[in-house]
Design an enzyme around this catalytic site. Sequence first.
Site, PDB file in Angstrom:
ATOM      1  N   ASP A   1      -1.315  -6.372  -2.452  1.00 21.39           N
ATOM      2  CA  ASP A   1      -2.279  -7.328  -1.898  1.00 21.39           C
ATOM      3  C   ASP A   1      -3.530  -7.417  -2.776  1.00 21.39           C
ATOM      4  O   ASP A   1      -3.837  -6.495  -3.525  1.00 21.39           O
ATOM      5  CB  ASP A   1      -2.653  -6.925  -0.471  1.00 21.39           C
ATOM      6  CG  ASP A   1      -1.502  -7.158   0.485  1.00 21.39           C
ATOM      7  OD1 ASP A   1      -0.614  -7.964   0.145  1.00 21.39           O
ATOM      8  OD2 ASP A   1      -1.476  -6.532   1.550  1.00 21.39           O
TER       9      ASP A   1
ATOM     10  N   CYS B   1      -5.421   0.356   2.551  1.00 19.20           N
ATOM     11  CA  CYS B   1      -5.889  -1.031   2.655  1.00 19.20           C
ATOM     12  C   CYS B   1      -7.410  -1.099   2.508  1.00 19.20           C
ATOM     13  O   CYS B   1      -7.947  -2.090   2.006  1.00 19.20           O
ATOM     14  CB  CYS B   1      -5.493  -1.624   3.995  1.00 19.20           C
ATOM     15  SG  CYS B   1      -3.755  -1.368   4.398  1.00 19.20           S
TER      16      CYS B   1
ATOM     17  N   CYS C   1      -3.756  -7.430   4.514  1.00 21.78           N
ATOM     18  CA  CYS C   1      -3.341  -7.329   5.920  1.00 21.78           C
ATOM     19  C   CYS C   1      -4.554  -7.256   6.855  1.00 21.78           C
ATOM     20  O   CYS C   1      -5.701  -7.313   6.406  1.00 21.78           O
ATOM     21  CB  CYS C   1      -2.502  -6.070   6.092  1.00 21.78           C
ATOM     22  SG  CYS C   1      -3.510  -4.610   5.844  1.00 21.78           S
TER      23      CYS C   1
ATOM     24  N   CYS D   1       0.603  -1.986  -2.086  1.00 24.33           N
ATOM     25  CA  CYS D   1       1.278  -3.096  -1.386  1.00 24.33           C
ATOM     26  C   CYS D   1       1.227  -4.403  -2.174  1.00 24.33           C
ATOM     27  O   CYS D   1       1.856  -5.375  -1.783  1.00 24.33           O
ATOM     28  CB  CYS D   1       0.637  -3.306  -0.018  1.00 24.33           C
ATOM     29  SG  CYS D   1      -1.117  -3.705  -0.160  1.00 24.33           S
TER      30      CYS D   1
HETATM   31 FE1  FES Z   1      -1.810  -4.466   1.730  1.00 22.29          FE
HETATM   32 FE2  FES Z   1      -2.992  -3.605   3.906  1.00 22.29          FE
HETATM   33  S1  FES Z   1      -0.859  -3.708   3.523  1.00 22.29           S
HETATM   34  S2  FES Z   1      -3.918  -4.347   2.115  1.00 22.29           S
END
Ligand code: FES
Length: 142
Positions: free
Chosen positions: A36, A103, A59, A34
């Site tokens: 992140d 995640c 998230c 993702c």
């Molecule tokens: Fe990226 Fe959860 S969607 S860490």
Amino acid sequence: MNYTEQVMDHFMNPRNVGEIENASGVGTVGNAKCGDIMKIYIKVEDNVITDVKFKTFGCGAAIATSSKATEMVKGMTIDEALTVTNKMVAEALGGLPPVKIHCSVLAEEALHAAIQDYKDKLARGEDPDATPSVEPEEIQYV
Ligand code: FES
């Protein structure tokens, strides 16, 4: 998608958010799925993680699992902390929806990177607490 009460609790009231000044080790990783990012700071005294904090652009599931993971590893030796997997953290939270399991990898990998940073400083003969951690030029996506 349903989250357990424990996940919601750690998401709404995350533990150990922030940064540690003069950290013994810092780890930053990105999530290949993702994009992140997670950063974990550790303080190590006599081989024991006495403090740990995290900051994330992740998230809710990333926040909850990092909060739980930091709670679990505080007080562990670094070797014990390395045995804590994202699966164990997810289980301790009563489970995560399968689509959010990736995640939880952020906390595990950022913690490993922070421990590696600490070990690298020791290997270079540096005092981990007195040596600033070097920010990676490129974030590792795991
Ligand atoms: Fe990226 Fe959860 S969607 S860490």
